[in-house]
Write a protein that holds these residues in place. Structure first.
Motif, short mmCIF file in Angstrom:
data_model
loop_
_atom_site.label_atom_id
_atom_site.label_comp_id
_atom_site.label_asym_id
_atom_site.label_seq_id
_atom_site.Cartn_x
_atom_site.Cartn_y
_atom_site.Cartn_z
N ASN A 260 28.96 46.04 17.61
CA ASN A 260 29.37 47.11 18.51
C ASN A 260 30.86 47.44 18.39
N PRO A 261 31.36 47.74 17.20
CA PRO A 261 32.80 47.97 17.05
C PRO A 261 33.32 49.20 17.79
N TYR A 262 32.46 50.18 18.07
CA TYR A 262 32.91 51.41 18.73
C TYR A 262 32.66 51.39 20.24
N HIS A 263 32.24 50.24 20.74
CA HIS A 263 31.83 50.15 22.14
C HIS A 263 33.00 49.75 23.04
N TYR A 264 33.15 50.48 24.17
CA TYR A 264 34.05 50.07 25.23
C TYR A 264 33.26 49.21 26.21
N PRO A 265 33.65 47.96 26.46
CA PRO A 265 32.89 47.10 27.37
C PRO A 265 32.78 47.69 28.77
N SER A 266 31.82 47.17 29.53
CA SER A 266 31.53 47.71 30.86
C SER A 266 32.72 47.62 31.80
N MET A 267 33.53 46.57 31.67
CA MET A 267 34.70 46.45 32.54
C MET A 267 35.66 47.61 32.31
N TYR A 268 35.85 47.97 31.04
CA TYR A 268 36.71 49.11 30.74
C TYR A 268 36.11 50.40 31.28
N GLN A 269 34.79 50.54 31.18
CA GLN A 269 34.14 51.76 31.70
C GLN A 269 34.42 51.91 33.19
N ASP A 270 34.36 50.81 33.93
CA ASP A 270 34.69 50.87 35.36
C ASP A 270 36.17 51.21 35.55
N PHE A 271 37.02 50.51 34.81
CA PHE A 271 38.47 50.70 34.95
C PHE A 271 38.87 52.14 34.65
N SER A 272 38.33 52.70 33.58
CA SER A 272 38.73 54.05 33.15
C SER A 272 38.26 55.12 34.12
N LYS A 273 37.26 54.81 34.93
CA LYS A 273 36.75 55.78 35.91
C LYS A 273 37.30 55.53 37.31
N GLY A 274 38.33 54.68 37.38
CA GLY A 274 39.00 54.46 38.66
C GLY A 274 38.30 53.50 39.59
N ARG A 275 37.28 52.79 39.09
CA ARG A 275 36.56 51.84 39.93
C ARG A 275 37.19 50.45 39.79
N ASN A 276 36.96 49.60 40.79
CA ASN A 276 37.38 48.21 40.68
C ASN A 276 36.55 47.50 39.63
N THR A 277 37.15 46.55 38.93
CA THR A 277 36.45 45.82 37.90
C THR A 277 35.82 44.54 38.47
N GLU A 278 35.03 43.86 37.63
CA GLU A 278 34.38 42.62 38.02
C GLU A 278 35.15 41.40 37.52
N VAL A 279 36.45 41.54 37.30
CA VAL A 279 37.22 40.44 36.71
C VAL A 279 37.18 39.19 37.58
N ASP A 280 37.10 39.33 38.91
CA ASP A 280 37.03 38.15 39.78
C ASP A 280 35.75 37.35 39.55
N TYR A 281 34.70 38.03 39.07
CA TYR A 281 33.41 37.38 38.86
C TYR A 281 33.24 36.90 37.42
N ILE A 282 34.26 37.14 36.60
CA ILE A 282 34.21 36.71 35.19
C ILE A 282 35.35 35.71 34.96
N ASN A 283 36.55 36.17 34.63
CA ASN A 283 37.67 35.25 34.47
C ASN A 283 37.95 34.49 35.76
N GLY A 284 37.86 35.19 36.89
CA GLY A 284 38.11 34.55 38.17
C GLY A 284 37.10 33.45 38.48
N TYR A 285 35.85 33.64 38.08
CA TYR A 285 34.83 32.63 38.33
C TYR A 285 35.10 31.37 37.49
N ILE A 286 35.51 31.58 36.23
CA ILE A 286 35.85 30.44 35.38
C ILE A 286 37.03 29.68 35.98
N ALA A 287 38.04 30.41 36.42
CA ALA A 287 39.21 29.77 37.03
C ALA A 287 38.82 29.01 38.30
N LYS A 288 37.88 29.55 39.06
CA LYS A 288 37.41 28.89 40.29
C LYS A 288 36.71 27.58 39.96
#
Length: 320
Positions: A260-288
């Motif tokens: 998928n070299p031309y794919h923008y991941p779902s987090m970017y899709q949320d970010f680019s449309k002004g929505r909050n991302t799920e980073v707390d449930y991904i990197n944040g969950y690992i850190a937790k």
């Protein structure tokens, strides 16, 4: 015949539901709480479906708000943003019955705890999906990649494959979703979280595709640093991932460079449309997990701050 109802008519919900409906002949309904999605699909009498921006065509689907739905599925397929899931499940709760199963392959972690409030462990099947999909807008979805090339994992929460879990596997296979059955629940789910913690987050930070990310000569070193923290945290928590550290790094390279070299991941899709991302449930969950077991994931914690800072800074870009 197995009846499925998809909760969440976003990118992944539409992909799973449409493919099951078209390729297996099993009946599929959709539920959503986002008014633009429900209203648009009702007006269109279906959803637009493309593959790699080509062959756009209309697929008839049935969609309802939770309060209007009267169906009784065997399996609920749940694809909702982590931040919205609790409220969506609360609205759907009157529809849940003892015989029903719940399947979810959502990004991040936290959803299983919420789903467990409504379904017993032996009726919960968790999964992962290495399947790139883009929602262009309400009722307009783009399947990325060649047909039948995606891969997913699924596992019953009890880590025992019962008849319904096997039936889901068979239906997902017929639908071309590339299922793999496992008997390691947390290790299966976390294998996708640690992948997303590299690709989703870094592509979002720099607003680039996966192919552009892997083009950077230091991409492998970055992936290894994040993977090492992830695996160290998981090992301290007694979670054994279904892939090794090296396999996860190689997966980042392959999916980014080849699949998928031309794919923008779902987090970017949320970010680019002004929505909050799920980073707390991904990197944040690992850190937790790390903090809970006396291990500090410094890189993951730093990235969580960076993404939230980038979310906040969007207001200045919009003001220009």
């Amino acid at each position: 015949m197995t009846k499925y109802t998809v909760i969440g008519a976003g990118a992944m919900g539409l992909r799973y539901g449409v493919l099951i409906q078209e390729r297996t002949g099993n009946p599929v309904d959709f539920i959503d709480t986002w008014e633009p999605s429900v209203n648009t699909i009702k007006e269109q009498k279906g959803t637009w479906v493309s593959r790699d921006h080509k062959d756009k065509h209309m697929v008839p689907i049935n969609i309802s708000f939770p309060e209007d739905y009267t169906g009784d599925p065997d399996v609920w397929i749940i694809f909702v943003k982590q931040m919205q899931l609790a409220e969506v499940l609360k609205r759907c709760a009157p529809l849940f019955k003892e015989h029903q199963y719940a399947f979810s392959a959502m990004n991040g972690m936290g959803h299983i705890d919420k789903i467990s409030e409504y379904f017993p462990d032996d009726h919960i099947v968790g999964g992962t999906a290495m399947i790139a999909t883009v929602l262009n807008g309400p009722g307009d979805v783009d399947f990325m990649g060649a047909p039948r090339t995606g891969v997913m994992h699924l596992c019953n929460k009890t880590e025992k494959t019962d008849a319904m879990t096997q039936q889901m596997f068979d239906d997902f296979k017929e639908a071309g979703l590339g299922p793999i059955l496992t008997e390691n629940f947390m290790g299966t789910l976390m294998s996708k979280v640690v992948f997303n913690a590299v690709v989703n987050t870094l592509c979002t930070m720099f607003e680039i595709t996966m192919g552009q990310f892997i083009e950077y000569p230091g991409a492998k070193d970055m992936a290894e640093q994040l993977m090492n923290e992830s695996f160290d945290a998981c090992e301290r928590a007694g979670i054994h991932l279904v892939e090794t550290r090296q396999e996860e790094v190689e997966s980042v390279d392959y999916v980014s460079r080849v699949a998928n070299p031309y794919h923008y991941p779902s987090m970017y899709q949320d970010f680019s449309k002004g929505r909050n991302t799920e980073v707390d449930y991904i990197n944040g969950y690992i850190a937790k997990i790390g903090r809970e077991h006396d291990y500090i994931c410094r890189t993951h914690e730093f990235l969580v701050h960076e993404v939230h800072m980038a979310e906040m800074m969007r207001k200045y870009k919009q003001a220009k």
